[in-house]
Design an enzyme around this catalytic site. Sequence first.
Site, PDB file in Angstrom:
ATOM      1  NE  ARG C 216      36.924 -17.137  18.748  1.00  0.00           N
ATOM      2  CZ  ARG C 216      36.098 -16.938  17.734  1.00  0.00           C
ATOM      3  NH1 ARG C 216      35.611 -17.989  17.077  1.00  0.00           N
ATOM      4  NH2 ARG C 216      35.753 -15.740  17.370  1.00  0.00           N
ATOM      5  N   GLY C 237      45.093 -16.954  27.610  1.00  0.00           N
ATOM      6  CA  GLY C 237      44.977 -17.936  26.540  1.00  0.00           C
ATOM      7  C   GLY C 237      43.629 -18.640  26.492  1.00  0.00           C
ATOM      8  CG  HIS C 238      43.277 -21.747  23.592  1.00  0.00           C
ATOM      9  ND1 HIS C 238      44.587 -21.373  23.432  1.00  0.00           N
ATOM     10  CD2 HIS C 238      43.269 -23.089  23.468  1.00  0.00           C
ATOM     11  CE1 HIS C 238      45.328 -22.435  23.205  1.00  0.00           C
ATOM     12  NE2 HIS C 238      44.555 -23.496  23.227  1.00  0.00           N
ATOM     13  CG  ASN C 239      40.158 -24.186  25.979  1.00  0.00           C
ATOM     14  OD1 ASN C 239      39.073 -23.810  25.526  1.00  0.00           O
ATOM     15  ND2 ASN C 239      40.951 -25.005  25.328  1.00  0.00           N
ATOM     16  CB  SER C 257      44.039 -25.447  29.310  1.00  0.00           C
ATOM     17  OG  SER C 257      43.442 -25.624  28.047  1.00  0.00           O
TER      18      SER C 257
END
Lengths: 351, 351, 351
Positions: C216, C237-239, C257
């Site tokens: 998330r 991964g996140h973002n 990211s």
Amino acid sequence: MRLALQDVATLVEGRLAGDGRIWITGASILRDASPGDVTLVDRPKLLSALNGCSASAVILPEGMEVEGVASVAVSDVRAAFAKVVEVFRPAYREQARGVSASAYVSATARLGDDVVIHPGVTVGDFVEIGSGCVIHAGAHLMAQCRVGRDTQIFPNVVLYENTVIGDRVRIHANAVIGAYGFGYETVNGRHESTAQLGYVEVASDVEIGAGTTIDRGTYGPTRVGEGTKIDNLVQVGHNCRIGRHNLICSQVGIAGSCTTGDFVVMGGQVGLRDHVDIGSQAMLGAKAGVMSDIPAQTKYVGIPATPEREQMVKQAAWSKLPEMRKELRSLRKRVEQLSAQLEQTRRPEAA
Amino acid sequence: MRLALQDVATLVEGRLAGDGRIWITGASILRDASPGDVTLVDRPKLLSALNGCSASAVILPEGMEVEGVASVAVSDVRAAFAKVVEVFRPAYREQARGVSASAYVSATARLGDDVVIHPGVTVGDFVEIGSGCVIHAGAHLMAQCRVGRDTQIFPNVVLYENTVIGDRVRIHANAVIGAYGFGYETVNGRHESTAQLGYVEVASDVEIGAGTTIDRGTYGPTRVGEGTKIDNLVQVGHNCRIGRHNLICSQVGIAGSCTTGDFVVMGGQVGLRDHVDIGSQAMLGAKAGVMSDIPAQTKYVGIPATPEREQMVKQAAWSKLPEMRKELRSLRKRVEQLSAQLEQTRRPEAA
Amino acid sequence: MRLALQDVATLVEGRLAGDGRIWITGASILRDASPGDVTLVDRPKLLSALNGCSASAVILPEGMEVEGVASVAVSDVRAAFAKVVEVFRPAYREQARGVSASAYVSATARLGDDVVIHPGVTVGDFVEIGSGCVIHAGAHLMAQCRVGRDTQIFPNVVLYENTVIGDRVRIHANAVIGAYGFGYETVNGRHESTAQLGYVEVASDVEIGAGTTIDRGTYGPTRVGEGTKIDNLVQVGHNCRIGRHNLICSQVGIAGSCTTGDFVVMGGQVGLRDHVDIGSQAMLGAKAGVMSDIPAQTKYVGIPATPEREQMVKQAAWSKLPEMRKELRSLRKRVEQLSAQLEQTRRPEAA
């Protein structure tokens, strides 16, 4: 849902600059923000990105100045922004309480106070679960596991027999703790499994990522130390001793019987061969391949893992390789020319 | 729980040296042993580690001598030590029998004698499970799977339709056998999945690690040969033929349509591109990247995979690279000097 | 089950060459075909493999000729072969309908028409599932997830709270969508998790492989774009913002990211560090290690990732390294010789 910017400022106890009457309708990071959104800038180098961003307002650290957009200055930008996000998209609060009727809990298991057990969970014989734990749907705790207090075990996690888990641990979905180690002896041309009599011991405040696997020791424990955080899809082999407060990124593979000190950091996809020791505060760059012990407080990168400075010198040379090859050829030619000229000079009569 | 050392010696049928009356209260490997523990040394090079170890006694191979600590000499150290470990920490013996009331078993499934099916398992239509199998909690066997005798399927394993599993196979928690292959054709700028009509066939005595994924073939089987052992988080692509008695370490990735011979060994995080053939008894070093076929009885390492000897020569040169670069520069300078001197010699009148 | 070859030709609307009365008893790819089988050849370079193959007949493209074996020529070989395979080994047709009595569905969840929910599934509070979806055994959809129409969620998949899934998506067994991102700040020597207020948004026509994990976002979404296909055991991964129609092979790791454009292709075991942007139609070779942004329509390979052409030149030089080292040594010797000779020439009186 909308809030006046001055109410946002009040909510986060920040100092408003600009028009406090504009309506804020959401909260998004810089890359995603659209009109109506408040966004955040938590370090100076992101300020320039505000120009291309259509956010209506920005939360920023005290002392940072910005022009052309309303702002709210606070001491802890991330905490303030999280508060605003939670207003616009409230986190779901778990309603479940107690033990689901569609969970299977052995009669010999012992549960602490306020334990929540979701549907489809199985809790094996003689398992102990401390107070305040949440065991999510489809997790399976095999016989004789012991789990501390306030630990969260997400859906479909599997704990094999005798696994020991500390307090305030989080184990994400589909992680597997305590499966058999990958140890074989070849007997009459067939691979025979070595003993699988050990277990896994995870200390307090550890977090374990989704799909991560940690194998049991051969005769005793595989250990993960207090406060260590392990990302998704990591493999920790049998008999390992992972120290305290390590950060182990996604897809790292640690072969059997390795040890790490405290505050070790491993980048993504690092691999360790078996029986290596990593000193405290060592850092291993992403994709490093570790073939031997790593001293404390050093940074290693590359395959095989090499001190970072040394690797940089080599990488620089490596990027000059084709050039070096050309140079070598031209030098060879030049030397041959010189040689011929010298020959001529020494035997002028032959000219 | 405690045992006199002489009773430990009797238990393992070993030869006692030292005081047999001391109390043994546990069994731990060298690194973990504390006073009261018996430990093990199974090869001479570990003997030195005994000095720093506070174990009260050691089990060692016949013929090996040790001073300053009581010992028990046996012919098979690991088997003897395992026996002692089991006395101090008895393995949990599965009590479950028959089919759990909270499992779902299709009316068209056929189960052999003495099959144990734990809570939360689903067994699909026309599935066949041989006698003596144990299917742990939350495992899902989709329609038409066939499982041989005495096979163990650990919690949350998923077998897609038509999977075929042999006898005495162990599949660890959260492994997925038979998901769709990663094959696409681009049609009008979109990726369309190729046919997914195949299945996976796993021969007898295979072990499959936690979280490992083996994809179905396009039209027919993906195969894993007899006696092969696969570690955790390994990916085996569609249409592969893995040979017999392979050892495939954690996080290896094998792309589609590869084949391996017998007794192949792959280190951790090895990657194979699609359609490569690995000869029997080939060894692939950890993290090797295999781009083309590998001959039998060879050892390859590195990215791209290279015969080990060749790679060592290259690595040696690589570690001299910065030095070579310096050398090249100094040589260039020297040649220019020579050249100038030669010019002077040939045209002395110009001096 | 057997079919005359002429009936096979009729079934696939192909043109028969050879004896149409022979019996066909199965359909297998070249490597597996035995007498009685029909096989397929879909490109000229496979024709030679037909010699070593004992198939009784072959399906091939119109215009391709073959001798010594009966054939059926068609315009779409793979579609025709799939049709024949399905005759000999009919795909299992799902019988299940409606919501299993042994699933747990929250009273506040909303299900569309014709949704199939298998045993052991849990559907949390306020979840919405569109019409035509199939949720396989043991999948867990936590609170407030939204799933589009005609999506298939395979066994033991876990969707954390607030996950958003589009139409016609396939998520394979044991994938985990929406677990916490691996983001920490060090506070008083301990790692404190950053905010976990975000979620995952997966667009329509995406496929996600077995065991894959997508974390998330911190405050908002991690996104996977329309039509993108992700293989097994991949980490996102996140973002991250993954673009449309990407192909991401097995065991790729994408740190937090990152963004990718459209039609990006990543080979197996590629790793991306955090915050890198990959341009549209870029290709990353297997095992590439990406440390910085990659321009659109380029191909990068190696660690660190390097334009393919450049890397090939370097690899060529690298494979000459030991030779270069030898050359350098001989050149040094030669230069010393020249130097001595020159000295002699310039000072003949010293001779």
